[in-house]
Enzyme design. Structure first.
Site, short mmCIF file in Angstrom:
data_model
loop_
_atom_site.label_atom_id
_atom_site.label_comp_id
_atom_site.label_asym_id
_atom_site.label_seq_id
_atom_site.Cartn_x
_atom_site.Cartn_y
_atom_site.Cartn_z
N ASN B 76 0.79 -1.25 0.07
CA ASN B 76 -0.02 -0.10 0.07
C ASN B 76 0.98 1.01 0.08
O ASN B 76 2.03 1.14 0.37
CB ASN B 76 -1.06 0.09 1.17
CG ASN B 76 -0.55 0.49 2.45
OD1 ASN B 76 -0.41 1.71 2.55
ND2 ASN B 76 0.31 -0.28 3.15
N PHE B 136 6.64 4.59 14.08
CA PHE B 136 7.87 4.73 13.55
C PHE B 136 8.40 3.65 12.41
O PHE B 136 9.42 3.20 12.30
CB PHE B 136 9.04 4.28 14.64
CG PHE B 136 9.10 5.36 15.95
CD1 PHE B 136 8.38 6.66 15.81
CD2 PHE B 136 9.63 5.18 17.04
CE1 PHE B 136 8.50 7.53 16.65
CE2 PHE B 136 9.61 6.12 18.14
CZ PHE B 136 9.03 7.42 17.93
N CYS B 138 5.95 3.45 9.22
CA CYS B 138 5.54 3.72 7.84
C CYS B 138 6.62 4.24 6.86
O CYS B 138 7.34 4.90 6.96
CB CYS B 138 4.59 4.67 7.62
SG CYS B 138 3.82 5.14 6.24
N ASN B 203 6.22 -3.32 11.26
CA ASN B 203 5.19 -2.45 10.20
C ASN B 203 5.64 -2.84 8.72
O ASN B 203 6.27 -4.23 8.80
CB ASN B 203 5.75 -1.19 10.22
CG ASN B 203 4.70 -0.10 9.92
OD1 ASN B 203 4.33 -0.15 8.77
ND2 ASN B 203 4.41 0.92 10.84
N THR B 204 5.25 -2.38 7.81
CA THR B 204 5.26 -2.80 6.33
C THR B 204 6.54 -2.75 5.83
O THR B 204 7.68 -2.15 6.37
CB THR B 204 4.28 -2.26 5.45
OG1 THR B 204 4.72 -0.75 5.45
CG2 THR B 204 2.97 -2.38 5.83
N CYS B 346 0.42 -41.10 -0.99
CA CYS B 346 1.28 -40.56 -2.06
C CYS B 346 0.23 -40.87 -3.18
O CYS B 346 -0.65 -41.65 -3.51
CB CYS B 346 2.35 -41.62 -2.52
SG CYS B 346 3.16 -41.17 -3.96
N CYS B 382 16.91 -33.24 4.24
CA CYS B 382 16.90 -31.64 3.96
C CYS B 382 15.31 -31.02 3.98
O CYS B 382 15.22 -30.01 4.29
CB CYS B 382 17.54 -31.37 2.49
SG CYS B 382 16.39 -31.80 1.24
#
Lengths: 442, 433
Positions: B76, B136, B138, B203-204, B346, B382
């Protein structure tokens, strides 16, 4: 082919012994865990979802499917049972193709709805297999409710009323509870004695007493029930069957489809159940389809389902019609029964073709028949009932009848569409209304 | 039934599910709907100084999708609230008055000047709000003006502003951190040193979700141009989980309460955040994708899981996985597992074979009739086959019993724990004590 395949008359054991189990296994097999996750992933979690609107009991379908998708089918089951305590049976018998699944937005988008019915079964089976009953009773209210009929409406009403703290006595005419769930639905929709198991599970709520062999008008009266209890709920279903009105209707081989289905449901060994070589079923509803398909599955060579109007007017859904056709049932429409032929027992039944307005055309057809099942509707029987409307008990609001303190729901009540799920909704809502009524009285 | 009520730094809510500061919490109308739907709390969309900011008038969101167009990540370029301070404060006060038992925290972002903070804090306090969250984080638009992540990327600023807030309000102060930094522990320490009651994260993340290959512009395209945005949703959850764990594991910040944010979509996501140290969680994208009702599944699922595990209150699950978060060097190198394929489950797609044969250790055999089996003498456990298999639970990693011989190495599986720090191949190995 067995040596009984072509044998005329009504005889048992037309199939190899091994064939019966396969023929009467689950119509829609239960989903495995992986299948359930794949199916659940397809739900879009629609807002104000059309499937919920289409469900007579308003089950929160998107929520329960999301709960399956996130690995909590037990929570999903609670979501279902909150609205529909017979959610297990409804998952098996609901015509989802004309209810929730028809409304599914993926039906619109792709012609392939989310498999709501099978997902509902997955969730409800998960919790019921753990023998967990998800509700507890409220504190006793000291009030008592009589419920007449232990079918879907009566059971739903009894459970909700018991949960709210009332003492409930169910009076049922039959020797076993369940109503049509137990006696009236095709065996392949309710396998492994599910109807009986569901009642046992439902009764765990406590506060419900079951009294069998108690038919209204024969063993009990509405007056007496009103004297003994604070409220009465009538969910007795439709006890009588409509007749063809033809001469010779008492000939051997003519039966009511509901009796055939009940006998089949209660049979411990299907290979001992006699069935005709040539079977004709008269009617166009679910009972007709259930009888016709099961006749075929029992080994009848030819099964015809004859309906007096066109296919589009049949009460049985397109899915049910296709199911019958896929099992080899021949569906004949626009034909009205005209005469029964045979000496002592039926040998042929004659139909006259009609147009869409049921006007006779003069053209007739004779179908060979050593067994004829009548499935042309059922009707209410009993005396001393509240006022009727169109042959059924008139109701207002949440099942209030013309008699104060008496409620009704399910097939015996006017309105509705005679589905299991509708009966459950009516029983549940009546219980809530009864509860308001009884607690308001103080 | 498990008790889901939550007490986060003294802020009480009926459950630990809060809506994060974002468009869903921009207005009274939305917040009332959220509380009615079952959300335990909200962090009101960030307030700023008047005059309010303006938003673009073109698309604000871009997205990536998985199969069946399932929304996996949202990006956004919307800014903080574009409504006046007075309107927001009035609405906050009304909502808090009507929902006294729900958490209402107010997100704030004003310039890095003490006077600005001194001015806005009493106004927020007057609404009766339960706390404040300092935005703190954005990463777009506001950061160009020296706010948002521009503050969150400088620990000294975080500490300074946090201190101003603590000195000028009695409300709990939550500091929302940006993930657009190198080491999340640094801003968390700075917040703690400034006196923060808690941190919230993440935050993003700076992002471009896609490029329009006709106009050659990054999405979302505004009149032929696009700017980077902030990325959120299920896709960012692993990044957020790690950052939450980093702070929870760090002895310096082990006691610092955390509000977990980043892709919480189901009860399971919430439980994972909480076991890694989050006291509660904040949600945005799931609500924006599915509507507020989605919280009902989070509530029922968390409740069911807690009942099954025997937990009676949410504080019993918080930090439960933190002791098991380890550095690589302390993982047990004597633990040996092998993949096992459940032949009944399977479906014979062969994806495990392709993955292993082409990109891993050639440890899966394929017969002419498509039976796939693990070659224990090649399998290094793995887990790639497990991860690419479309059937959950079909391939599992089964530990080898101590004392048995690992056919790949020919060595006996040791029961004793031994890690890299003592391994003979490690030039810096120290002798085991």
């Amino acid at each position: 082919m067995t040596d009984k395949t072509l044998e005329p008359g009504v005889v048992p054991g037309r199939l190899d012994a091994s064939a019966y189990d396969a023929h009467f296994s689950d119509l829609h097999p239960p989903l495995e865990g992986h299948e359930a996750l794949v199916a659940a992933d397809r739900c879009y979690f629609c807002h104000d979802a059309p499937c919920v609107t289409a469900c007579p009991t308003d089950i929160d379908i998107p929520l329960f499917i999301r709960q399956i998708a996130t690995g909590t089918p037990e929570s999903a089951a609670r979501t279902i049972f909150n609205q529909n305590i017979l959610g297990g049976m409804c998952a098996r018998v609901c015509p989802t193709e004309t209810l929730c699944e028809e409304a599914c937005v993926r039906e619109l988008a792709e012609g392939k709805p989310v498999e709501i019915g099978r997902l509902q079964r997955y969730a409800t089976d998960t919790l019921m297999d753990q023998d967990v009953h998800p509700f507890t009773r409220a504190a006793p209210t000291g009030k008592s409710l009589a419920v007449v009929g232990a079918g879907p409406a009566g059971l739903a009403c009894a459970h909700r009323a018991a949960m709210l703290g009332h003492d409930v006595t169910i009076y049922d005419a039959r020797p076993k509870p369940g109503g049509l769930n137990e006696f009236g639905i095709a065996a392949y929709k309710s396998t492994d004695d599910f109807a009986a198991r569901e009642v046992d599970w439902l009764m765990q709520i406590g506060g419900i007493t079951l009294r069998h062999g108690q038919a209204l008008g024969r063993d009990i009266t509405l007056d007496a029930l009103q004297k003994q209890h604070d409220a009465v709920f009538l969910g007795l279903g439709l006890g009588a069957v409509n007749a063809l009105g033809l001469e010779g209707e008492d000939k051997g081989g003519l039966e009511d489809a509901v009796d055939f289905i009940a006998e089949l449901r209660q049979a411990s060994d299907l290979s001992k159940l006699p069935i005709g070589r040539d079977v004709v079923v008269i009617g166009g509803g679910m009972t007709a389809i259930d009888a016709a398909v099961q006749a075929k599955l029992l080994g009848a060579l030819n099964v015809s389902l004859v309906y007096r109007r066109g296919r589009e007017r049949m009460n049985a859904s397109a899915f049910e019609q296709d199911l019958a056709a896929s099992k080899g049932v021949r569906i004949i429409t626009n034909a009205t029964p005209k005469a029964i032929h045979g000496n002592g027992a039926v040998r042929e039944i004659e139909f006259e073709y009609t147009d869409d307005d049921l006007t006779p055309t003069g053209q007739t057809v004779r179908l060979p028949a050593d067994q004829v099942f009548k499935a042309i509707g059922q009707k209410l029987e009993g005396a001393g009932l509240p006022a009727l409307d169109g042959g059924k008990i008139a109701v207002q609001g949440a099942g209030r009848t013309s008699v104060d303190g008496v409620w009704a729901g399910g097939d015996c009540a006017a309105g509705g569409d005679d589905l299991t799920v509708t009966a459950v909704a009516e029983g549940r809502d009546a219980a809530e209304d009864i509860h308001s009524h009884l607690t308001a009285e103080g | 039934m498990a008790d889901l009520t939550s007490d986060f730094v003294g802020i009480k809510s009926p459950n630990p599910f809060w809506l994060a500061s974002a468009p869903p919490t921009d207005k009274e109308y939305n917040v009332r709907r959220a509380f009615e739907a079952g959300w335990g709390g909200v962090v009101w969309k960030t307030l700023g100084e008047d005059p309010p900011i303006v938003n673009v008038n073109g698309p604000r969101y871009g997205a990536i999708w998985g199969a069946d167009r399932r929304l996996l990540g949202l990006n956004n370029i919307e800014l903080i609230t574009d409504r006046t301070l007075e309107v927001n404060l009035r609405e906050i006060k009304q909502v808090k008055r009507d929902y006294p038992n729900h958490a209402v925290v107010v997100s704030l972002m004003v310039p890095c000047v003490e006077e600005s903070w001194k001015h806005i804090l009493p106004l927020v306090e007057d609404t009766g709000a339960d706390g404040i969250e300092l935005n703190f984080g954005c990463p777009h638009g506001m950061s160009e003006r020296g706010m948002g992540s521009a503050v969150g990327q400088v620990p000294e600023y975080i500490e300074m502003v946090t201190r101003w807030c603590k000195q000028n309000t009695r409300m709990p102060v939550i500091v929302k951190l940006t993930p657009n930094i190198t080491d999340i522990r640094k801003p968390a320490i700075a917040a703690q040193q400034g006196g923060a009651d808690a941190v919230s994260l993440i935050n993003t993340i700076n992002s471009i979700v896609s490029v329009d290959l006709d106009s050659f512009a990054p999405e979302p395209v505004i009149d032929g141009k696009g700017a980077h945005g902030g990325y959120c949703g299920p896709a960012v959850k692993p990044i957020a989980l790690n950052m939450v764990a980093e702070i929870a594991r760090n002895p310096e910040t082990a006691d610092l309460p955390i509000s977990g944010i980043g892709g919480v979509t189901t009860w399971r996501d919430a439980a994972e955040f909480m076991t890694l140290g989050a006291g509660n969680v904040q949600v945005c994208t799931a609500a924006m994708t599915y509507g507020f009702k989605v919280v009902q599944e989070m509530i029922s699922g968390l409740s069911q899981w807690m009942d099954e595990k025997g937990f009676t209150s949410t504080d019993q699950i918080v930090r439960r996985a933190v002791p098991n978060c380890s550095d690589w060097q302390h993982l047990n190198l004597n633990y040996v597992a092998k993949a096992v394929i459940d032949q009944d489950a399977c479906i014979k797609c062969g994806r495990c074979y392709a993955a292993c044969e082409d990109t891993s250790h050639q440890a899966i055999a394929m017969s002419e009739d498509r039976v796939f089996t693990v070659k224990d003498e090649e399998c290094v456990a793995c887990n790639l086959c497990v991860n690419v298999c479309p059937v959950e639970g079909c391939i599992t990693m089964e530990p080898m019993e101590p004392g048995t011989i690992d056919p790949r190495t020919g060595r006996k599986v040791e029961a004793e724990y031994a890690n890299w720090t003592t391994h003979p191949n490690n030039p810096g190995a120290c002798a085991a004590e």
